[in-house]
Scaffold this motif. Structure first.
Motif, mmCIF file in Angstrom:
data_model
loop_
_atom_site.group_PDB
_atom_site.id
_atom_site.type_symbol
_atom_site.label_atom_id
_atom_site.label_comp_id
_atom_site.label_asym_id
_atom_site.label_seq_id
_atom_site.Cartn_x
_atom_site.Cartn_y
_atom_site.Cartn_z
ATOM 1 N N ILE A 613 47.791 18.289 -9.858
ATOM 2 C CA ILE A 613 47.670 18.308 -8.406
ATOM 3 C C ILE A 613 46.997 17.009 -7.988
ATOM 4 N N ASP A 614 47.724 16.182 -7.234
ATOM 5 C CA ASP A 614 47.195 14.882 -6.789
ATOM 6 C C ASP A 614 46.709 14.053 -7.969
ATOM 7 N N GLU A 615 47.544 13.990 -9.015
ATOM 8 C CA GLU A 615 47.278 13.190 -10.221
ATOM 9 C C GLU A 615 46.107 13.695 -11.053
ATOM 10 N N MET A 625 45.607 28.448 -4.922
ATOM 11 C CA MET A 625 44.693 28.308 -3.790
ATOM 12 C C MET A 625 45.267 27.424 -2.693
ATOM 13 N N LEU A 626 46.302 26.644 -3.009
ATOM 14 C CA LEU A 626 46.903 25.772 -2.007
ATOM 15 C C LEU A 626 47.729 26.589 -1.019
ATOM 16 N N THR A 630 50.382 22.734 3.522
ATOM 17 C CA THR A 630 49.630 21.512 3.221
ATOM 18 C C THR A 630 50.297 20.670 2.141
ATOM 19 N N ILE A 631 51.474 21.090 1.676
ATOM 20 C CA ILE A 631 52.124 20.418 0.554
ATOM 21 C C ILE A 631 52.983 19.256 1.052
ATOM 22 N N GLU A 632 52.828 18.103 0.419
ATOM 23 C CA GLU A 632 53.697 16.965 0.703
ATOM 24 C C GLU A 632 54.911 16.976 -0.215
ATOM 25 N N SER A 633 54.716 17.358 -1.465
ATOM 26 C CA SER A 633 55.853 17.418 -2.386
ATOM 27 C C SER A 633 55.500 18.289 -3.590
ATOM 28 N N ILE A 634 56.534 18.919 -4.119
ATOM 29 C CA ILE A 634 56.443 19.642 -5.390
ATOM 30 C C ILE A 634 57.615 19.181 -6.236
ATOM 31 N N GLU A 635 57.334 18.672 -7.408
ATOM 32 C CA GLU A 635 58.382 18.196 -8.309
ATOM 33 C C GLU A 635 58.281 18.944 -9.625
ATOM 34 N N LEU A 658 54.825 20.367 -13.809
ATOM 35 C CA LEU A 658 54.823 20.673 -12.379
ATOM 36 C C LEU A 658 53.858 19.716 -11.703
ATOM 37 N N LEU A 659 54.382 18.868 -10.798
ATOM 38 C CA LEU A 659 53.584 17.886 -10.088
ATOM 39 C C LEU A 659 53.509 18.289 -8.615
ATOM 40 N N VAL A 660 52.300 18.381 -8.083
ATOM 41 C CA VAL A 660 52.079 18.787 -6.695
ATOM 42 C C VAL A 660 51.244 17.717 -6.006
ATOM 43 N N ARG A 661 51.696 17.323 -4.820
ATOM 44 C CA ARG A 661 50.937 16.363 -4.021
ATOM 45 C C ARG A 661 50.663 16.997 -2.662
ATOM 46 N N GLN A 662 49.412 16.834 -2.203
ATOM 47 C CA GLN A 662 49.045 17.327 -0.889
ATOM 48 C C GLN A 662 49.246 16.229 0.153
ATOM 49 N N LYS A 663 49.308 16.661 1.403
ATOM 50 C CA LYS A 663 49.494 15.714 2.492
ATOM 51 C C LYS A 663 48.289 14.780 2.602
#
Length: 758
Positions: A613-615, A625-626, A630-635, A658-663
């Motif tokens: 999550i966010d590197e 918990m997310l 609020t998610i920018e991307s899920i790869e 699973l890579l998740v990035r928040q806004k």
């Protein structure tokens, strides 16, 4: 002999005063006075014992508690041992047998009533506005929650969980929590995602208390989602399901010696056997409970009008051992309540008034809160494949095992009646496990509420009394008694939901949706007749936005969601969003949260994937918990797509990535001190009132009206005369109307009426 006379006087006086007072202590005091009065006097013992025997047979049943009956039994037994007269012994033995039978009968009833009190059961039934929908449509429903024995409406549980399950993918599409209002009414709606695939779906409903029992006892209802008209003339095929009819029995075993039938207003019960040991006959179910002595071979006659309608279980048990020797069932139909729905059909946006009158079979007005739907009969037909509320509640009786009730064997109860929402967890040290006298601070940022709890010597905590809507956040911080948060870790217990499958639903025959429904319903969705927002048809085709991979390697993912994907707005939890990706969340044998893949869908790997999550390397708990918004991307990279891939020193070729990035602005917010936690559990969904347009001024109309559901109310309340009136307006094209009324009155009478207004 004097002791014998004292005992006789005790029994005689006890009986003479039994009808004058209900206090056993008062009777004991009067008995003591009578003993003193008759000291030294002689009484004919044969005559006295005969009177005692008669009184036991006539008056004692139901007047004393089982404990008081045991005391009398002990007195009679002592009398029998103190006399040598055979005539007296014979009379005393008859008195003992009579008293024992009365005591056993009371004891059986008390055991069953105690079981009902300690293990109450709930039944759920969902009434929906119609049986089929289109993507983007709204499913309006009312959850009728009733007691499993009496069928009276209850709200011991204040929350009902409703889930939408996909038949084909066997996955969860949506889950909402419904909170009852001040009158105990559970009602809400589910908006179907616009991207939803056509096919069959299941609505499942349950309470936390119902989770103590089998998930097959939850409520399940099939609804169909269609996107285009389906050709065909046969609207529905009736499901063949044998239901015991009036005057018939359903034997639990072949050639059942216990026979039951209804004839001329009487229920006739007969048990044929060569064993003439003392028996007791038990009738229970559908709010009935009756225990009576039975002589084998004789016909037991019971007035059918004294029984509540429904499925009734009958059992013969040996009075001395309590062994169940025969069982059977019979269905008592009873007389249906009187339901009248009258109204005159109109067209072209004209008002229509419906007048509803409810009364029981004797004409007494019925009071309660009922659900009512009115649909366009030309495109919405009755679904005869689904059980209506009257049939469902009577055919799905709560399971009360008689053997367990008779032997006071209670099931394990893991879930209590949910009267509030809770947050639980553990406070422990990062070096030493035990933290002496920890404290917990609870903060609700949206309101500024703050409270600190002292846990004493306990490291476990449960915060009760919470009642929050969906999206509410709480911040918790653990600390020592001194206020220090050094070397303290706060662990929040995850919320565990049952894993349900659409296969729990009963067999369902195929049916054809009326031609014209899909087009009319899609127009209703397009013009937003529910949320009053107009969605214009797409006239300009734009090129789909191309997204560059957001991961540091720039590798295209196997599957991804990005912030402009409208699907992100259709999910209220990461659990459901992950399920859409084909990655359901589950608990392993040790209770740890993990995510897995269904064989044949994405990967066959059994190992949990690596999560960033966010590197930053993360875990399932942090991921859940997310919030999807609020998610920018899920790869997502499956184990094949991630072959030979290494990121931050982790090889993910065997487990997936699973890579998740928040806004922007949210990066790193979930990485907080171990002593703190942000809790955003799923809360109850705020209710939305059904929008029914009021055409008081036809010139003010701004949009076409092609409603398939013209009126819906989950809370039609009758007055003291059992009367209610509703008004709605016709659509542009409706001519005939299907009216469906369902519910249970306050005194447990099931009401169901379906009629056509044309």
């Amino acid at each position: 002999m004097r002791q014998l006379l004292f005992t006789l006087m005790f029994l005689l006086v006890l009986n003479s005063h039994a009808q004058q007072t209900g206090s056993y202590s008062e009777l004991q005091a009067k008995v003591q006075l009578m003993k003193e009065k008759y000291t030294g006097r002689k009484t004919p013992s044969d005559q006295a014992i005969t009177v005692v025997l008669q009184k036991l047979c006539d008056d004692y049943q139901g007047r004393l508690t089982p404990q008081q009956h045991r005391l009398l039994t002990a007195e009679l037994t002592a009398m029998k041992t103190q006399t040598t007269d055979k005539r007296q012994q014979q009379l005393i033995e008859q008195a003992l047998q009579s008293l024992r039978s009365k005591s056993d009968t009371l004891d059986i009833e008390q055991r069953i009533l105690d079981y009902y009190a300690r293990v109450p059961q709930e039944q759920l039934y969902l009434h929906t506005d119609k049986p089929y929908y289109v993507p983007g449509d709204t499913v309006w429903f009312r959850a009728h929650l009733v007691d499993g024995v009496t069928h009276t409406p209850i709200s011991r549980s204040r929350y009902v969980y409703v889930e939408l399950l996909d038949h084909q993918a066997d996955t969860l599409v949506q889950r909402i929590i419904v909170r009852c209002d001040s009158d105990g009414v559970f009602a809400n709606n589910i908006t179907l995602p616009r991207h939803l695939q056509v096919g069959d779906y299941t609505l499942a409903a349950y309470t936390q208390w119902m989770r103590n029992f089998s998930a097959t006892d939850f409520f399940y209802k099939t609804i169909r989602v269609t996107g285009h008209p389906i050709e065909g003339n046969d609207l529905f095929q009736v499901r063949e399901q044998p239901v015991p009819s009036k005057g018939t029995t359903r034997s639990l075993v072949g050639d059942n010696p216990l026979q039951a039938r209804e004839r001329q207003g009487r229920l006739l019960i007969q048990y044929a056997t060569d064993d003439y040991a003392p028996l007791s006959c038990i009738l229970y179910g559908s709010g009935n409970l009756m225990v009576t002595d039975y002589t084998p071979g004789k016909v037991l006659r019971i007035d059918s009008h004294s029984l509540r309608p429904g499925s009734i279980s009958i059992a013969m048990i040996q009075r001395e051992t309590g062994e169940i020797i025969a069982e059977n069932q019979i269905r008592i139909e009873g007389t249906a309540p009187q339901v009248s729905i009258t109204g005159e059909a109109h067209t072209q946006n004209e008002p229509i008034d419906l007048h509803i009158d409810l009364a029981d079979s004797d004409g007494t007005p019925l009071y309660g809160h009922f659900s009512l739907s009115v649909t366009d009969y030309d495109v919405v037909k009755p679904d005869t494949l689904q059980s209506a509320i009257d049939q469902y509640l009577r055919d799905h009786e709560s399971a009360y095992p008689l053997s367990d009730m008779l032997h006071s064997k209670y099931p394990r109860i893991d879930y209590s009646f949910q009267t509030s929402q809770t947050i639980s967890g553990t406070i422990r040290g990062t070096i030493f496990k035990k933290v002496k006298h920890p404290q917990l601070m609870l903060v609700r940022p949206s309101t500024g509420f703050r409270e600190t709890f002292e846990l004493g010597d306990s490291s476990r905590f449960t915060i009760n009394g919470l009642d929050f809507a969906d999206g509410t956040s709480y911040v918790l911080e653990a600390m020592r008694r001194s206020g220090s948060t050094s070397l303290i870790q706060l662990d929040i217990d995850p919320v565990i939901y049952p894993t349900l499958h659409p296969t729990y639903n009963l067999h369902r025959s195929s049916f054809t949706i009326p031609e014209g429904f899909a087009k009319q319903a899609q127009e209703q969705v397009m013009y937003g007749s529910v949320d009053r927002e107009i969605e214009l048809p797409e006239v300009v085709k734009e090129k789909k936005r191309h997204h560059k991979p957001t991961n540091l390697m720039g590798v295209p993912p196997f599957r991804a969601f990005y912030d402009d994907d409208p699907m992100l707005n259709n999910f209220h939890s990461m659990e459901i969003l992950l399920s859409t990706l084909g990655i359901p969340v589950y608990h392993d044998a040790e209770g740890e949260l993990r995510i897995r893949y269904r064989p044949g869908s994405i990967t066959t790997s059994k190992r949990s994937p690596v999560i960033f999550i966010d590197e930053f390397r993360s875990n399932v708990e942090e991921l859940l918990m997310l919030q999807p918004a609020t998610i920018e991307s899920i790869e997502w990279f499956d184990h094949v797509g991630a072959a030979n891939m290494t990121i931050y020193g982790w090889n993910v070729s065997t487990s997936g990535l699973l890579l998740v990035r928040q806004k922007p602005g949210l990066h790193g917010k979930i990485f907080r001190p171990l002593s703190m936690a942000t809790v955003q559990q799923q809360g109850w969904k705020p209710n939305v009132e059904f929008y029914s347009p009021q055409y008081t001024d036809p010139s003010a109309k701004t949009r076409p009206d092609h409603r398939t559901t013209l009126y819906w109310t989950p809370k039609l309340t009758t007055d003291s005369d059992g009367h209610a009136t509703v008004r709605f307006y016709a659509s542009d094209i409706s001519k005939r109307y299907l009216v469906t009324l369902e519910g249970v009155s306050d005194d447990g009478i099931i009401v169901r009426k379906q009629t056509i207004i044309e």
